[in-house]
Scaffold this motif. Sequence first.
Motif, PDB file in Angstrom:
ATOM      1  N   LEU A   9       0.631  -1.291  -0.093  1.00 44.93           N
ATOM      2  CA  LEU A   9       0.165   0.063   0.009  1.00 44.93           C
ATOM      3  C   LEU A   9       0.855   1.256   0.066  1.00 44.93           C
ATOM      4  O   LEU A   9       0.335   2.169  -0.274  1.00 44.93           O
ATOM      5  N   THR A  16       1.000   3.667  -2.858  1.00 44.26           N
ATOM      6  CA  THR A  16       0.770   3.149  -4.305  1.00 44.26           C
ATOM      7  C   THR A  16      -0.484   3.502  -4.592  1.00 44.26           C
ATOM      8  O   THR A  16      -1.336   3.839  -3.837  1.00 44.26           O
ATOM      9  N   HIS A  17      -0.924   3.015  -5.957  1.00 42.27           N
ATOM     10  CA  HIS A  17      -2.445   2.992  -6.285  1.00 42.27           C
ATOM     11  C   HIS A  17      -3.235   2.411  -5.478  1.00 42.27           C
ATOM     12  O   HIS A  17      -4.147   2.883  -5.129  1.00 42.27           O
ATOM     13  N   ALA A  18      -2.824   1.089  -5.201  1.00 38.30           N
ATOM     14  CA  ALA A  18      -3.700   0.177  -4.354  1.00 38.30           C
ATOM     15  C   ALA A  18      -4.030   0.870  -3.010  1.00 38.30           C
ATOM     16  O   ALA A  18      -5.005   0.969  -2.664  1.00 38.30           O
ATOM     17  N   TRP A  21      -6.523   3.851  -3.419  1.00 31.83           N
ATOM     18  CA  TRP A  21      -7.858   3.488  -3.681  1.00 31.83           C
ATOM     19  C   TRP A  21      -8.574   2.806  -2.454  1.00 31.83           C
ATOM     20  O   TRP A  21      -9.654   2.864  -2.202  1.00 31.83           O
ATOM     21  N   LEU A  22      -7.654   1.886  -1.725  1.00 29.00           N
ATOM     22  CA  LEU A  22      -8.262   1.204  -0.417  1.00 29.00           C
ATOM     23  C   LEU A  22      -8.420   2.197   0.666  1.00 29.00           C
ATOM     24  O   LEU A  22      -9.348   1.845   1.440  1.00 29.00           O
ATOM     25  N   ALA A 105     -13.448  -4.539  -7.630  1.00 29.60           N
ATOM     26  CA  ALA A 105     -12.070  -5.164  -7.432  1.00 29.60           C
ATOM     27  C   ALA A 105     -11.483  -5.536  -8.497  1.00 29.60           C
ATOM     28  O   ALA A 105     -10.079  -5.222  -8.617  1.00 29.60           O
ATOM     29  N   TYR A 109      -8.700  -0.198 -13.933  1.00 30.98           N
ATOM     30  CA  TYR A 109      -8.682   1.013 -13.400  1.00 30.98           C
ATOM     31  C   TYR A 109      -7.993   2.027 -14.402  1.00 30.98           C
ATOM     32  O   TYR A 109      -7.980   3.271 -14.140  1.00 30.98           O
TER      33      TYR A 109
END
Length: 120
Positions: A9, A16-18, A21-22, A105, A109
């Motif tokens: 993350l 990070t992008h993840a 997003w989360l 999920a 993206y």
Amino acid sequence: MTVLENLHLVKDTGMTHAGAWLLADDITRFTLQAGVTCAVFRGSTKAHILDRKAFHGNLYAIYQEVMTYFQAKLNSALIPHAQGRYERLELPESALREAVVNAIAHRDYRSTANVQVYIF
């Protein structure tokens, strides 16, 4: 910080992008097309729209709002049983939940389109 790095993350003290997003309150700050749009149509074509709503925010809030939208727009039956009755949607809630989670999920993206859910 170690846990976030192990979950990919954050990397090199940046998110990070993840991670964005989360963990973001509003995912559209990082990815404009990350929302979900739901629409209800009369019949089996997209000719007559009855209702349309776009959902934005964090991923969990989007998921919850889409599930609430389904519950409000889908037909339901009242099933009697010994202790009274319970309400059952015309489609299994577990199937709807799986479809929404997978759509959010596993979407691409990098695409310029958001997730679209249509009810006919």
